[in-house]
Design an enzyme around this catalytic site. Structure first.
Site, PDB file in Angstrom:
ATOM      1  N   ASP A  30       0.848  -1.191   0.000  1.00  0.00           N
ATOM      2  CA  ASP A  30       0.000   0.000   0.000  1.00  0.00           C
ATOM      3  C   ASP A  30       0.886   1.244   0.000  1.00  0.00           C
ATOM      4  OD1 ASP A  30      -2.261   1.592   0.173  1.00  0.00           O
ATOM      5  OD2 ASP A  30      -2.603   1.204   2.306  1.00  0.00           O
ATOM      6  N   GLU A  56       2.657   5.066  -4.058  1.00  0.00           N
ATOM      7  CA  GLU A  56       2.689   5.989  -5.201  1.00  0.00           C
ATOM      8  C   GLU A  56       4.061   6.673  -5.397  1.00  0.00           C
ATOM      9  OE1 GLU A  56      -0.997   4.661  -4.180  1.00  0.00           O
ATOM     10  OE2 GLU A  56       0.201   5.928  -2.853  1.00  0.00           O
TER      11      GLU A  56
END
Length: 933
Positions: A517, A520
């Site tokens: 997770d 980005e």
């Protein structure tokens, strides 16, 4: 050729005479003088004609000729003749109000139009005139694979550091795929380090023709069979500066899909819609750039053909869509490296795309079971209680997950010694019950441990494995554990460090899969604790329409140094490279197929991980948006995809969660997950009515695991989609092009979920043909129409397409228990009493079973009242499973007898034309035939 000859007859002055063409043919490799006003054709091998391209209308061409040589503000007489829908934006910057003075300083047209409704950008006020300076083709030479040429710009562009001479390479790679690459002719530029197939020879019989405009440079790509123009880049100038690359094209229709990751309908709006590709941590919201970047689109042409376009570029970019129909690519680095796929049907387009980016990995069977998670279990004992409750109610579950609350101070590779002290015992218990454990990992590594030494940071620092500032020091941001450093996964040494960390933790908690997770990468501050330095990487001349208006908004500085390049180039690859390291580590630790779910993704991600659609909300519209999200990732080559069932944030209702569990049971990746401080939403938390409905639909999923597993095998082997939009199977039916409230598993299973509150029925579109109710076998013969279906709260509508055969299995509460149960084949006959299906079977977890030959593969056929099971490949796994029953849907008349390999067998026949033969007890490895008379 006929269309070319017609154009030549209509406008003879635009092309060379036959004598001139012959002369040009003899000198095809000579340079074309700069400034030449003629449009010159070239020929290459394989009979592929490269000819002059006309602009979209003669009017525009005439205007271009009249004004040639003029480079000041565009005369109003030109500007008003450009239709609004064909106005390509000359001033896309959002940080300034475009004035006539600013616009005309770029030599562009300025016409004010009414503002767009709802505050969205509409018709551009500043747009390119027909004569705007661009590149010209200086030379074009043949190569073994196609051609190479030089493009020269005679005048500076308005962005700094524009590149005067470009190199263009064209490769006719296959009969249905070509590559067009444009880059700096003088020095190398950053290119995405993606392994692409090496092409050894030119395509012999391409189904496309390619044409060029010499001055101004432009490309026209045409489908030979229909003459459809797929690309026409002469509609606006090519701009190629160091940090601003732009190319525009017309589109042959408005039916455009892909270009992720965004929350939107499956079919994109071309009403002045801009889609930004820059990985960003934000709850899925319309119009925002989300977690991944996928610069690929699929377009349905008039008549049912399809093609796709992939721009292999990882820099920040945006794609502007307009109603011409037209499209503009804008990116702020790298090169223009286009792959075009000619299909001609949409399934083939996606397969051809995956031939370039790589086919997805084969998941373990347990990955296709039901997964349960939440942030906020509070302790391992509370987690354990939920898993036990699921067992007590005999609700299927294959994997139990934990979010970040299992960690000690939110630090990776730790678990809380008080609240999660029993975590190793929980995992052991799961394994005893044939279940699996998955935990979350974030890339942010704590740089300040309150207890002193923290091996992951200390060792990563010692080896120099983190992203660095421009000063060469580790870039420090902030994530859950506080101040953090970010591993540089572009460095292979980081992969080894990541493996060692996981190995150390696995000795204490033997996890089975990993959930990566925040990759980005996400950052709770913009850039770093020190901000970002001034300069063109963090403040480029042009910033695409990213959320936050800055490349560093909620992520690290674009100027951060990585082993392979600067983060400016690598940002969109961060999740991909972490997934690659994680999958590799799992293989080395467990020796089995890895299971990885990643939030951030990039093309080729399917080779390493699946994806979930992020931090959605417990709202009905979020449930709907999960369908186009799931279908889009099928286009992107990431078939293992799903959304948080019942929603992540907010509190669900019993009705919403029941309906969402029904839909989520048909996500390829099926996981119920919600946030902390909200009421529980696992199936055991609801009333007996809702709980039973959830259990029943999960049992239906588990009964279909053999079918779903086979679909994943086909995806892994040749890039077929697992879930697919209806138009993939019915491309001639335009009514399917905008449908995204239903979907198919493979070719044959139609899912029609309820997506609105208070409903006891649902409308579903049924393309032409016979469709059978999955549960009962009752049929409907559709002419291609919308039908109203009964849908009480405990029912999900599933229908089988005529001509299909589905392998199903008696379901159990885990995939491991299910795989030992007998099979039941369901044969959905066509009106001609034909059907086809297949089954892939292996041990469900070993690496490369197909490649090593450790599998069984069966093909089922029904023709003229005879059904056959043909074993094309067999392994010992197939000897442990039996086929117990075969049901035939659509048997028009009750048979007098049924023969199994010539021996009469008892059967049942129902009024709804369902014939069933039970008690067969045939081993899967045993071929057989059934005949009804």
């Amino acid at each position: 050729m006929r269309s070319y000859q017609k154009l030549r007859a209509a406008v003879p002055q635009l092309v060379l005479s036959q004598e001139e063409e012959e002369e040009e043919d003899e000198n095809a490799t000579t340079s074309t003088p700069a400034g030449r006003s003629k449009l010159a054709p070239w020929w290459v091998g394989s009979g592929l004609l490269i000819t002059a391209v006309l602009l979209s209308t003669i009017t525009v061409w005439v205007l271009r000729q009249v004004s040639r040589g003029w480079h000041g503000p565009a005369p109003p007489s030109q500007c008003y003749l450009v239709p609004e829908s064909h106005r390509y934006d000359c001033y896309p910057e959002r940080s300034v109000v475009v004035t006539q003075e600013l616009c005309e300083s770029r030599g562009c047209c300025f016409i004010e139009t009414l503002p767009a409704v709802g505050g969205k950008r509409g018709v551009p006020w500043c747009f390119y005139p027909p004569n705007f300076p661009s590149y010209v083709v200086q030379s074009l030479n043949q190569t073994a694979l196609g051609m190479t040429g030089l493009l020269v710009r005679r005048e500076k562009a308005y962005y700094p550091k524009d590149i005067q001479v470009l190199r263009m390479d064209v490769e006719f790679q296959t009969n249905t795929r070509l590559r067009i690459k444009i880059t700096d002719a003088a020095k190398p530029r950053y290119e995405v380090p993606l392994e692409v197939p090496r092409v050894m020879k030119r395509a012999e019989n391409p189904i496309y023709s390619l044409e060029f405009s010499q001055d101004p440079f432009g490309v026209l790509l045409r489908r030979q069979g229909t003459g459809t123009v797929l690309l026409n880049t002469t509609v606006a100038p090519l701009i190629f500066a160091d940090q601003f690359l732009q190319i525009s094209t017309t589109l042959p229709s408005r039916f455009l899909y892909g270009l992720g990751e965004h929350r939107s309908t499956l079919l994109h709006s071309l009403d002045w819609n801009t889609l930004t590709l820059w990985a960003r941590d934000v709850a899925p919201t319309e119009s925002f750039n989300l977690y991944g970047a996928h610069p690929f689109y699929l377009l349905m042409e008039e008549g049912g053909d399809a093609h796709g376009v992939f721009l292999l570029n990882s820099n920040a970019m945006e794609v502007a869509l307009q109603p011409a129909p037209g499209l503009t690519w804008r990116t702020i680095g790298g090169v223009l490296d286009f792959y075009i796929f000619l299909g001609p049907d949409p399934n083939m387009v996606i397969q051809q795309y995956q031939e370039v980016i790589g086919f997805p990995a084969m998941p373990p069977l347990w990955a296709l079971g039901f997964h349960l998670c939440r942030w906020g279990y509070g302790s391992s004992n509370e987690t354990w209680q939920t898993a036990r409750a699921m067992r007590n109610f005999q609700i299927p579950q294959d994997a139990q997950w934990n979010d970040i609350d299992y960690m000690d101070g939110y630090r990776d590779f730790t678990f809380d010694p008080q609240k999660f002290a029993s975590l190793p015992s929980l995992v052991e218990d799961l394994h005893k019950h044939g279940q699996h454990y998955v935990m979350i990992l974030d890339p942010g590594i704590s740089s300040t441990s309150p207890r002193g030494s923290y091996w992951p940071f200390d060792e990563g620092l010692r080896r120099g494995l983190f992203l660095n500032t421009t000063q060469g020091q580790p870039l420090i941001g902030q994530v859950w554990p506080g101040y953090t450093a970010f591993p540089d996964f572009s460095n292979t040494d980081t992969h080894q460090w990541w493996l060692e960390n996981l190995q150390r933790f696995h000795t204490h908690v033997p996890f089975d899969g990993l959930w990566i997770d925040m990759n980005e990468p996400s950052n709770f501050m913009d850039g770093s604790e020190e901000g970002c330095p001034p300069g063109e990487l963090d403040s480029p001349p042009y910033t695409p329409a990213v959320l936050g208006n800055s490349l560093s908004a909620k992520t690290v500085c674009a100027s951060a140094k990585q082993n392979a390049s600067v983060h400016y180039n690598l940002h969109n690859l961060y999740g991909l490279k972490e997934a690659e390291a994680t999958a590799s580590a799992l293989i080395q630790i467990r020796g089995k197929r890895p299971f990885v779910i990643s939030r951030s993704t990039f093309p080729s991600q399917g080779r390493y991980s699946g994806h979930w659609l992020g931090d959605n909300r417990s709202q009905w519209k979020d449930m709907y948006y999960s369908i186009p999200g799931m279908l889009s990732f099928s286009l992107f080559g990431i078939p293992l995809v799903g959304a948080d069932i019942c929603g992540f944030s907010g509190s669900t209702s019993e009705e919403l969660c029941t309906r969402w569990m029904q839909l989520g049971a048909f996500y390829p990746f099926s996981r119920n997950h919600n946030t902390q401080n909200e009421k529980a939403q696992d199936p055991t938390a609801f009333s007996p009515l809702a709980r039973t409905a959830m259990k029943d639909v999960l049992l239906t999923r588990y009964s279909l695991l053999p079918f779903l597993y086979t679909l994943f095998h086909r995806a892994h082997l040749q890039g077929e989609t697992v879930t697919r939009p209806l138009f993939f199977e019915f491309p001639w039916d335009v009514a399917t092009y905008g449908l995204d409230r239903q979907f198919l598993w493979g070719q044959s299973l139609l899912v029609t979920p309820v997506l609105e509150p208070g409903a006891d029925s649902v409308l579903g579109y049924f393309p032409q043909g016979v469709w059978y109710d999955f549960y009962t076998g009752s049929s409907v013969n559709s002419s291609g129409e919308m039908l109203k279906l009964s849908a009480p709260l405990d029912h999900l509508n599933l229908h089988l397409r005529e001509g299909s055969i589905l392998p199903t299995q008696k379901p159990a509460t885990t995939s491991k228990a299910t795989r030992g149960n007998p099979l039941h084949l369901i044969v959905a006959l066509s009106p001609r009493t034909t059907a086809w299906g297949d089954l892939f079977w292996d041990d469900g977890e070993s690496l490369d079973t197909f490649e090593r030959g450790n599998y069984s593969y069966l093909v089922f056929n029904a023709t003229e009242n005879i059904f056959t099971s043909n074993v094309l490949h067999a392994s010992t796994e197939a000897t442990y499973v039996t086929i117990d029953a075969v049901s035939f849907y659509g048997v028009q008349e009750p048979p007098s007898k049924v023969l199994l390999d010539g021996q009469e067998k008892p059967f049942s026949y129902l009024d709804n034309q369902v014939l069933t033969i039970s008690g067969l007890g045939l081993r899967l490895s045993q071929g057989f035939s059934l005949q009804w008379l």
